[in-house]
Design an enzyme around this catalytic site. Structure first.
Site, PDB file in Angstrom:
ATOM      1  N   ASP A  83       0.794  -1.226   0.000  1.00 38.00           N
ATOM      2  CA  ASP A  83       0.000   0.000   0.000  1.00 38.00           C
ATOM      3  C   ASP A  83       0.829   1.281   0.000  1.00 38.00           C
ATOM      4  O   ASP A  83       0.280   2.365  -0.244  1.00 38.00           O
ATOM      5  CB  ASP A  83      -0.935   0.025   1.215  1.00 38.00           C
ATOM      6  CG  ASP A  83      -2.222  -0.750   0.975  1.00 38.00           C
ATOM      7  OD1 ASP A  83      -2.434  -1.190  -0.170  1.00 38.00           O
ATOM      8  OD2 ASP A  83      -2.996  -0.919   1.927  1.00 38.00           O
ATOM      9  N   GLY A 127      -2.397  -0.874  -8.877  1.00 37.33           N
ATOM     10  CA  GLY A 127      -1.248   0.000  -9.073  1.00 37.33           C
ATOM     11  C   GLY A 127      -0.158  -0.184  -8.046  1.00 37.33           C
ATOM     12  O   GLY A 127       0.621   0.737  -7.785  1.00 37.33           O
ATOM     13  N   LYS A 128      -0.051  -1.395  -7.470  1.00 35.39           N
ATOM     14  CA  LYS A 128       0.906  -1.615  -6.391  1.00 35.39           C
ATOM     15  C   LYS A 128       2.148  -2.393  -6.835  1.00 35.39           C
ATOM     16  O   LYS A 128       3.253  -2.124  -6.360  1.00 35.39           O
ATOM     17  CB  LYS A 128       0.231  -2.372  -5.242  1.00 35.39           C
ATOM     18  CG  LYS A 128      -0.947  -1.641  -4.628  1.00 35.39           C
ATOM     19  CD  LYS A 128      -1.653  -2.508  -3.583  1.00 35.39           C
ATOM     20  CE  LYS A 128      -2.884  -1.817  -3.012  1.00 35.39           C
ATOM     21  NZ  LYS A 128      -3.573  -2.680  -2.013  1.00 35.39           N
ATOM     22  N   VAL A 129       1.967  -3.382  -7.718  1.00 38.72           N
ATOM     23  CA  VAL A 129       3.061  -4.277  -8.099  1.00 38.72           C
ATOM     24  C   VAL A 129       3.133  -4.383  -9.615  1.00 38.72           C
ATOM     25  O   VAL A 129       2.125  -4.641 -10.282  1.00 38.72           O
ATOM     26  CB  VAL A 129       2.852  -5.686  -7.494  1.00 38.72           C
ATOM     27  CG1 VAL A 129       3.904  -6.663  -8.006  1.00 38.72           C
ATOM     28  CG2 VAL A 129       2.888  -5.622  -5.972  1.00 38.72           C
TER      29      VAL A 129
END
Length: 353
Positions: A262, A305-307
């Site tokens: 996050d 949109g994190k990894v």
């Protein structure tokens, strides 16, 4: 009824990846199938992560890992500059790692006591069972008490878990519970020495929580030590902002996994352009049949949109099997040899808004 001494006779031995060169077997797995090929790809990604001089590596720990014999791996990753920050459950860091640093041990449960039919006997003896290992409840209470002693010694204010855990490392040093003084090495103490920050987002959910409850109760209406979980989140986000290229090595899921993923979104909330985590590995046995408790995939995290999906790998395996292979591969390939030491704790003393 057996005695406690009779049941607590065979200590858990922590595996030492430095002693076993697993490179040939992992390389062979590249030409196999199923989980072996996934594991080999994850090992290659971790090697690439370490060779990327721009990459900051975040280690995430969930599950009962230290009691299972994996502590030395995490100590070696810290001492060999193979991780730059740790995000963990409280049980791993306090009830298990700090517990052992104080001089206590986890014990192998024999076949009769590992299956759960004798748990009432264990309760009478004040022995707690962690699956197929045992821990002395009376010693664990001393660990709780030590957390209270540390809290009582601090200025009464809110602390991030990172700040409090660093004080735990300082306590071990002051008390001479260090390898240099004949004690055992630990995640907390190695991180203290190497300036590797440790975050425990759910810090009260462990022995430290009992110690802090006792501290706050004892203080009455006076100012108290407390844990600020938002400060945890802000501090880890600051590290992402300072070091945009990041990789995740995640064992299990839960809060540590989500917390570390996050920080990309948190940086964006602050109006800063933070790229997705460039690398990500997750070792887990969770899937959607567990009610999605810890089973979201790394590809799913990409939709948030994190990894990034270029260098990500899920490894569906129990951690004590997969982790020694993945980390041992990178260690014996000397992927860390040219890494610069980031000492991220120093960036957070103090955090600037």
């Amino acid at each position: 009824m057996p005695t406690k001494k009779e049941l607590l006779t065979s200590p858990i031995q922590h595996i030492d990846i430095k002693q076993y060169n697993v490179v040939p077997i992992v390389d062979a797995m590249h030409s196999m199938a199923y989980s072996s090929r996934d594991l080999a790809r994850a090992a290659s990604i971790y090697e690439r992560m370490l060779r990327d001089q721009d990459c900051g590596v975040i280690l995430c720990l969930a599950g009962s890992l230290i009691s299972a014999g994996l502590k030395q791996i995490f100590v070696d990753l810290i001492r060999n500059n193979m991780v730059d920050a740790v995000v963990s459950t409280g049980a791993n860091i306090v009830d298990q790692d700090f517990f052992e640093a104080l001089g206590y041990k986890h014990w192998i449960a024999d076949d009769l006591y590992r299956q759960g039919t004798e748990d009432a006997t264990l309760r009478e003896l004040m022995i707690d069972r962690i699956y197929d290992t045992l821990i002395d409840e009376e010693e664990l209470r001393l660990c709780d008490d030590t957390c209270k002693v540390i809290a009582d010694s601090l200025d009464p204010r809110p602390y991030s878990s990172r700040e409090f855990i660093r004080e735990m490392g300082a306590y071990l040093e002051k008390q001479g519970k260090t390898p240099e003084k004949g004690g055992v090495d630990s995640i907390i103490y190695s991180a203290y020495q190497m300036d590797v920050p440790i975050f425990v987002p759910a810090f009260s959910d462990c022995s430290a929580g009992f110690g802090l409850v006792a501290h706050q109760h004892g203080r009455g209406d006076k100012p108290k030590v407390s844990i600020d979980s938002v400060k945890d989140f802000y501090e880890l986000t600051q590290l992402k902002i300072a070091n945009p290229t990041t990789g995740l090595l995640m064992i299990g899921g839960g809060v540590p996994k989500n917390f570390a993923q996050d920080i990309v979104v948190a940086a964006e909330i602050l109006g800063l352009d933070a790229p997705m985590h460039k690398y990500a590995i997750q070792i887990t046995v969770a899937d959607v049949r567990d009610g999605a408790l810890s089973s979201s995939t790394l590809k799913e995290a990409s939709s948030w949109g994190k990894v990034d999906t270029t260098f990500e790998q899920m490894v569906y395996s129990e951690a004590t099997l997969a982790l020694p292979m993945i980390t041992g591969y990178a260690y014996h390939k000397k992927a860390h040899a040219q890494r610069k030491q980031r000492r991220w704790s120093r960036l957070l003393e103090p955090v600037t808004a």
